[in-house]
Design an enzyme around this catalytic site. Sequence first.
Site, PDB file in Angstrom:
ATOM      1  N   GLN A  65      41.000  62.875 -41.003  1.00 29.68           N
ATOM      2  CA  GLN A  65      41.177  61.594 -41.684  1.00 29.68           C
ATOM      3  C   GLN A  65      42.538  61.583 -42.346  1.00 29.68           C
ATOM      4  O   GLN A  65      43.002  62.591 -42.844  1.00 29.68           O
ATOM      5  CB  GLN A  65      40.109  61.419 -42.764  1.00 29.68           C
ATOM      6  CG  GLN A  65      38.721  61.663 -42.267  1.00 29.68           C
ATOM      7  CD  GLN A  65      37.974  62.610 -43.171  1.00 29.68           C
ATOM      8  OE1 GLN A  65      38.535  63.474 -43.803  1.00 29.68           O
ATOM      9  NE2 GLN A  65      36.667  62.422 -43.229  1.00 29.68           N
ATOM     10  N   ASP A  73      29.417  70.661 -60.841  1.00 29.41           N
ATOM     11  CA  ASP A  73      29.710  71.921 -60.174  1.00 29.41           C
ATOM     12  C   ASP A  73      29.880  71.716 -58.683  1.00 29.41           C
ATOM     13  O   ASP A  73      29.395  70.751 -58.119  1.00 29.41           O
ATOM     14  CB  ASP A  73      28.553  72.906 -60.403  1.00 29.41           C
ATOM     15  CG  ASP A  73      27.309  72.436 -59.680  1.00 29.41           C
ATOM     16  OD1 ASP A  73      27.028  72.950 -58.586  1.00 29.41           O
ATOM     17  OD2 ASP A  73      26.624  71.524 -60.178  1.00 29.41           O
ATOM     18  N   ASN A 111      27.988  69.250 -56.150  1.00 19.67           N
ATOM     19  CA  ASN A 111      28.232  69.183 -54.719  1.00 19.67           C
ATOM     20  C   ASN A 111      28.014  70.572 -54.135  1.00 19.67           C
ATOM     21  O   ASN A 111      28.228  71.564 -54.811  1.00 19.67           O
ATOM     22  CB  ASN A 111      29.680  68.686 -54.529  1.00 19.67           C
ATOM     23  CG  ASN A 111      30.218  68.953 -53.168  1.00 19.67           C
ATOM     24  OD1 ASN A 111      30.971  69.901 -52.966  1.00 19.67           O
ATOM     25  ND2 ASN A 111      29.851  68.145 -52.216  1.00 19.67           N
ATOM     26  N   HIS A 134      25.561  68.860 -45.696  1.00 21.24           N
ATOM     27  CA  HIS A 134      26.492  68.168 -46.573  1.00 21.24           C
ATOM     28  C   HIS A 134      25.880  66.895 -47.149  1.00 21.24           C
ATOM     29  O   HIS A 134      26.089  66.557 -48.304  1.00 21.24           O
ATOM     30  CB  HIS A 134      27.770  67.829 -45.788  1.00 21.24           C
ATOM     31  CG  HIS A 134      28.860  67.247 -46.610  1.00 21.24           C
ATOM     32  ND1 HIS A 134      29.735  68.015 -47.328  1.00 21.24           N
ATOM     33  CD2 HIS A 134      29.201  65.960 -46.846  1.00 21.24           C
ATOM     34  CE1 HIS A 134      30.579  67.229 -47.963  1.00 21.24           C
ATOM     35  NE2 HIS A 134      30.281  65.967 -47.686  1.00 21.24           N
ATOM     36  N   SER A 184      36.674  56.688 -41.844  1.00 23.96           N
ATOM     37  CA  SER A 184      37.935  56.078 -42.258  1.00 23.96           C
ATOM     38  C   SER A 184      37.921  55.979 -43.776  1.00 23.96           C
ATOM     39  O   SER A 184      36.914  55.623 -44.374  1.00 23.96           O
ATOM     40  CB  SER A 184      38.066  54.678 -41.658  1.00 23.96           C
ATOM     41  OG  SER A 184      38.327  54.778 -40.279  1.00 23.96           O
ATOM     42  N   HIS A 219      36.320  69.787 -50.383  1.00 27.54           N
ATOM     43  CA  HIS A 219      36.823  69.306 -49.101  1.00 27.54           C
ATOM     44  C   HIS A 219      37.411  70.506 -48.369  1.00 27.54           C
ATOM     45  O   HIS A 219      38.560  70.516 -47.955  1.00 27.54           O
ATOM     46  CB  HIS A 219      37.864  68.197 -49.303  1.00 27.54           C
ATOM     47  CG  HIS A 219      37.679  67.049 -48.365  1.00 27.54           C
ATOM     48  ND1 HIS A 219      38.704  66.339 -47.819  1.00 27.54           N
ATOM     49  CD2 HIS A 219      36.550  66.496 -47.865  1.00 27.54           C
ATOM     50  CE1 HIS A 219      38.222  65.393 -47.032  1.00 27.54           C
ATOM     51  NE2 HIS A 219      36.924  65.469 -47.047  1.00 27.54           N
TER      52      HIS A 219
END
Lengths: 717, 83, 83, 234
Positions: A230, A486, A524, A39, A303, A85
């Site tokens: 989170q 993208d 990403n 990631h 956080s 996500h």
Amino acid sequence: MDFSRYGIRKEEFEAASSVLGREPNECELRILGVMWSEHCSYKSTKRLLRLFPNKGPKVVLGPGENAGIVDLGDGIGAAFKAESHNHPSAVAPYQGAATGVGGIIRDILALGARPVASMDGLFFGDPGHPRTAALSSGIVRGVGDYGNAVGVPTVGGKTVYDPAYNDNPLLNAFCLGFVKLDRIVSSQTARPGQAVILLGSKTGRDGIAGAAFASVELSDDSKESRPSIQIGDPFAEKMLIEACLELQEKELIVSMQDMGAAGITSSSSEIAAKSGVGMTLHFDRVPLREKDMEPWEIALSESQERMLLIAEHGKVDEIMSIAEKWELDCAVIGETFEGDGYSILFNGEEVASLPPSLICDGCPQIHWPSKLPVDLEKRRELELDDLPLPDDWNEALDALLTLPSLAPKQWIYDQYDSMVQVNTVKGPGHPVSVLRVKGRDSLVAMVFDADPWKCYLDPFRGGAETVARTARALAVAGAEPLGLTDCLNFPSPEVPEQYWVLEECVKGMAACCEAIGCPVVSGNVSLYNESPEGAILPTPVVGTVGIIPSFREYLPSGNWDEGDVLFMVGPCNTSLAGSRYLRSRNLPLSGRPLEFWGEAEKDFIQRALRTARSGAASSGRAIAGGGLAAALVKDSAESGKGAAVSLGIPTRKDVVLFGEGGARALYSVPMGKVPLFKVIWNGYPCIVLGRVGGSSLEVEDAFGFTVEELGKKWRIR
Amino acid sequence: MVHHVHVFIQLKDGVLDIQGKAVAHSLLSLGHSSLQSVKVGKYIQLWIESETAASAKEQASAMCDDLLVNGIIEQFRIEVEGE
Amino acid sequence: MVHHVHVFIQLKDGVLDIQGKAVAHSLLSLGHSSLQSVKVGKYIQLWIESETAASAKEQASAMCDDLLVNGIIEQFRIEVEGE
Amino acid sequence: MKTAVVIFPGSNCDQDVIHAVRTTLGTEVAEVWHRENDLPSGTDLVILPGGFSYGDYLRSGAMAARSPVMKSVARHGGKGGLILGICNGFQVLTEARLLPGVLLPNRTLSFICRPCFLRVENTATPFTNRFPKGQVVQFPIAHGDGLYSLPEDELKALEDRGGVVFRYASPEGIADDNGNPNGSLNNIAGIISPEGNILGLMPHPERASEALLGGEDGCLFWQSILSFLEKGGR
Ligand SMILES: Nc1ncnc2c1ncn2[C@@H]1O[C@H](COP(=O)(O)OP(=O)(O)O)[C@@H](O)[C@H]1O
Ligand SMILES: [Mg+2]
């Protein structure tokens, strides 16, 4: 040293040890474990991403920064990026989606841009699957609640349903901001002797090692991986946006970086590495929400709603008072110095000391083996002769229009504030979303799209088609594509067949970008989207941004006028491979999508732009999901006008009506403009389909519905 | 008989309480300076038909697991009247 | 000393409890057929510095009036630990 | 005409409403931060904008209603000055008890953003004097808590005194359940104080004030206020 506990592989441990001249300690290993996850490090995909063209006359900032920027003229730029996500949304749909939206907004903010629009890409499982309802409603609510409260309109998106996403729903978030080109904030401009400042919410144990978590497959016990949830606080984010923009406006900061994955560590080490400075951080100065946090927890905490700022020491007081006004915590947590060092101090003791260059660029790349999937040929078998034409075309059309992936997405976008900031000229429900730029004539258009079914059947062609679809939609509306972002959502690259698919998709996307001259400015990667139940479809998602020079040159869709002539431009011999139509007939995902033809794409875009700009049509729509039939239905329903259409083409009627792929569009042209329209499209396949008029949409020898009936089937607002 | 069941839901320790934070801030600026901290949760009352208080509690607990409580971030406590 | 105060807020009778209705509906369709009805309210915990429990309660009550409770539609009850 | 737009932490339609007033009327607009104790002198109209003050945590508008600036807003209203609360601003006005009633969660329990049709019920107000009575206008809504509710007797009193200014309706002006997006009692979308100077409404006129954005019905709303003030109203 058991480095594998921290997600570090043997060669990575050795690489780190050799640079350091010693073995990394535990805190350092934890930092490297996260920073060297897929990631954060792109260790399996860097090589592939280099295939994307990233330069162009309008590119102000390409990949490598927090987001890309394209030039809109008049000294204004559009900063945009998409981010996935997926894993957090699978585990905690509401919070995962909300923090996804919050995260991408901060990426845009980090450049000093005001976030002005979002889009969301949603990939849900089979609507009949027991988990889909909860996952999809949680994710949609999360996107909405965060975006609505923070005041960034969600102006469009993409939603796909397929059983492949049952256990791995995807949430991709796109954000776009406006920035003055002479005011762009960079992460490369820190200098020695400056203050490192933490602005925003307090640091707790949220989402510790979330990035590493996003780089492994979901296992049954990942639901238990406690601290990884989170919580998004859109109120704090709104304060953060206003505070950061005020700091930038007053020129109080020299550099800025959002805190996403790996929190303080990634933001600070990236600034250090990119700016070429060293950094010392004092973790006992970090405002904490929880007691007794270990240094490594502070280093990696995710956080939300925090930013890292670099400023001259003399500006610190003024920064503090702006933070106070916006009710945000703010603390000087370190300073920069000359050299390639990065040192974390806690209660006076050095707990980690790593060169920033090692943290950010030191991870050995991985070249996963690649292999053609053995069943690929089989996937492509689709014998049209075995596929009977529908007995009842009206029924076939009904099935198509109620296919969840094609049906109107009102239930989703009605939950999103799509208008706040009063720039939204065309919000969700339209082929492209359009924003005005206050005080200027020009409009910005954007679209978020994906076609995983075609990527599954032919990753190269599917990848190219995905990019092409976005560009066609923009061009028909009159928007010249300026650049794209993208999200590459794929399963594990460690399976050679899956790596091959990823590679081919990227090559196909790159080929189309080259052909149409639309560079990739940001993006990403999200890998390991698989669970014991199976893997997702290859899902590259593309967000493309274009500019319409003046609102007079925007060509709407769904705007037929009585008496207009309907034209279809583009080839008729498209394909049912991986089409919505096959899905709506419950046929297996099969066939081979149309070959990608770069020349035609480029040609189409130029002609479509001329059409919009010369006012040669009253309405236009690129033909995409659901083929010509869906385009006719949507335009007819939205216009509230009927038409009589006859195809008069020797190709099989189901292919003509429902086939997908290729550079095609449906136009309605006022009588008086027909000659001009024909001139523009001279030399490109172009046929007359019929005339607008009457109270029903009748396609000769196929389906027919009254406009009123269509209005019930297809309703965008 | 119908049992009146009280369910108290609160965020687990360590989970950011965005509402609590804002409410505390607001109460302090209204002059309630003795306030140390705030946690905002949910109070759900259920009326459940069942023979015994114990079984009502059990059913309430199942409802918490099924819908009322998000076990990833929340914890709960149940009281049955007359138990 | 710091007192731990529990505030239970619920909608007054007669105020439309859409959330309660929706929750009841969902629970019933999940098969919890013994459920008669549901009311959804808030559970707020306050930590208040004060000499006595009684004064902590008083302060909490003032906070309810000042902000925590909308008297038009809500009513509340306060408990102080160790009172 | 001098307008003051109050900005609470979390307001997000403040700039939108400023833009609408400036572009449709070209009059002076001041921003007032919630911590300020006084309104700018000479303020004719106070606007409490839409958005999510304090995230709408606890209850929509509750914390904003207790901001320092609200004391002077109330004083302004008490002297007959014009106050307009849009969306979150309406919620703040009810929380501050400057308008009766409450705004409960939409009956769908979800946020709703879409264009809506409203019937103008009362045109004898500073905010609607340029509309013909019964005219149907299109203003978008964007809210989660927009179900206007009042005890039955108070509702009747509100209706009897003509306190309902806007009602959700169909494009043809029929105010029935079909035209009601959020379940508001009597399709109420906007109400005015008994003295006729404080208006709260859930829909957003500032989002319907430019043809480019899809509607201009809001322009008459702003012009109503201007002509009221120009004719010597306060
Ligand atoms: N998740 C979403 N969020 C916002 N808008 C969406 C979303 N999904 C779809 N839309 C909007 O609905 C319309 C249709 O979307 P979709 O069905 O995914 O694409 P297609 O037009 O290719 O069938 C588009 O205008 C799109 O912007
Ligand atoms: Mg970033």
